[in-house]
Motif scaffolding. Structure first.
Motif, PDB file in Angstrom:
ATOM      1  N   ARG A   1       4.807  -5.543  -4.986  1.00 30.40           N
ATOM      2  CA  ARG A   1       4.078  -4.635  -5.883  1.00 30.40           C
ATOM      3  C   ARG A   1       4.401  -4.860  -7.353  1.00 30.40           C
ATOM      4  N   ASN A   2       5.699  -4.913  -7.678  1.00 34.49           N
ATOM      5  CA  ASN A   2       6.077  -5.024  -9.094  1.00 34.49           C
ATOM      6  C   ASN A   2       5.559  -6.316  -9.729  1.00 34.49           C
ATOM      7  N   GLU A   3       5.677  -7.415  -8.967  1.00 32.87           N
ATOM      8  CA  GLU A   3       5.181  -8.706  -9.486  1.00 32.87           C
ATOM      9  C   GLU A   3       3.688  -8.628  -9.763  1.00 32.87           C
ATOM     10  N   VAL A   4       2.954  -8.043  -8.805  1.00 28.55           N
ATOM     11  CA  VAL A   4       1.497  -7.982  -8.943  1.00 28.55           C
ATOM     12  C   VAL A   4       1.098  -7.055 -10.094  1.00 28.55           C
ATOM     13  N   ILE A   5       1.846  -5.947 -10.261  1.00 30.03           N
ATOM     14  CA  ILE A   5       1.527  -5.035 -11.381  1.00 30.03           C
ATOM     15  C   ILE A   5       1.659  -5.788 -12.711  1.00 30.03           C
TER      16      ILE A   5
END
Ligand SMILES: [Zn+2]
Length: 294
Positions: free
Chosen positions: A6-10
């Protein structure tokens, strides 16, 4: 191993939004049509580049798991055979991703045989199984030495070294001991699991035998106390763990990890506190897993 973190994609989406806003800004305010057309190339180039890992992993999991891989892990991995269908699918997905993204080579840089590759990937999939958000802790791949051992100068068929983990260096393992580690799944010994465990320890500034478990000082002290007590027993010849665990804190953690994955029931009986530590860290109840099919 996950397809999407999630964090990478955000982060990537924030960059994408910034790029799109720039494109909109240019198309509104630029009088040069060529510049406007070229600005549209930014998102077109950015999207496949930024999301290449996610796209590659998505494609990989959609692919059929090769039958010959399944035959090898079915024959060699006790851990895999005890998993339920969902667990098996996750295990296979991790093998696919690992083999696609990490190199497993022989000492001359050649390709290794299929069975060795799948066994290495199976070891990685085993130790990472409980934590979906973990990635293999090493980044330089795996080098497989022929035979059983090598010495500290890396001379083949000499010395007593069957595997080696080096910070920011490839994981070394010998082919014969790797096979033996899987062939006897109940002896509490697995050279690959042992070496991977060392990499978790490298994440600390010093190899203390306590992997990174957050900033809770109380928990770190609890780890040290439980491990030190058992290590003293090892050095007095009174422990269920093999004598090598007494060498230092880092070896203790690696040897205890091997034992946890192969003989959990015995660890629960001998030192339930140590078992609970490792169960929490690897996020898997090995005793329950091996009990389920009995
Ligand atoms: Zn070691």
């Amino acid at each position: 191993m996950k397809i999407i973190y999630r964090n990478e994609v955000i982060f990537k989406l924030i960059y994408l939004i910034l790029i799109l806003l720039t494109v909109v800004f240019i198309s509104f305010y630029s009088s040069d049509r060529m510049v406007t057309v070229l600005s549209f190339l930014f998102p077109v180039i950015y999207i496949p580049l930024a999301f290449r890992k996610e796209i590659r992993r998505f494609r990989l999991v959609k692919k059929q798991f090769p039958l010959e891989f399944r035959e090898i892990i079915g024959e060699y991995s006790k851990f895999y055979n005890f998993l339920d269908d969902n667990g098996k699918r996750k295990f296979e997905k991790d093998i696919n991703i690992f083999l696609n993204e990490h190199s497993i080579r022989s000492i001359r840089g050649e390709e290794t045989d299929l069975r060795t590759k799948v066994l290495v990937a199976a070891g990685v999939a085993t130790i990472l199984h409980g934590r979906e958000d973990w990635e293999p802790p090493f980044t330089d791949g795996v080098v497989v030495y022929p035979g059983e051992t090598f010495d500290p100068e890396y001379n083949l068929h000499k010395g007593q070294i069957a595997g080696m983990a080096g910070d920011r260096r490839p994981l070394l393992v010998t082919k014969k001991i790797l096979e033996r580690s899987f062939k006897d799944p109940d002896d509490g010994y697995n050279s690959l699991i042992h070496e991977i465990a060392h990499y978790f320890d490298f994440e600390n500034p010093i190899m203390s035998g306590v992997p990174v478990i957050g900033s809770d000082k109380g928990r770190t002290e609890e780890w040290l106390e439980i491990m030190e007590k058992e290590r003293e027993k090892v050095n007095r010849g009174k422990s269920f763990l093999r004598p090598y665990a007494g060498s230092n804190e880092a070896e203790f953690f690696a040897v205890a990890t091997e034992f946890f994955f192969e003989r959990p029931e015995e660890m629960v009986a001998e030192n339930p506190k140590l078992y609970e530590l490792l169960k929490g860290f690897y996020n898997i109840d090995m005793q329950l897993l091996f009990k389920d099919k009995n």
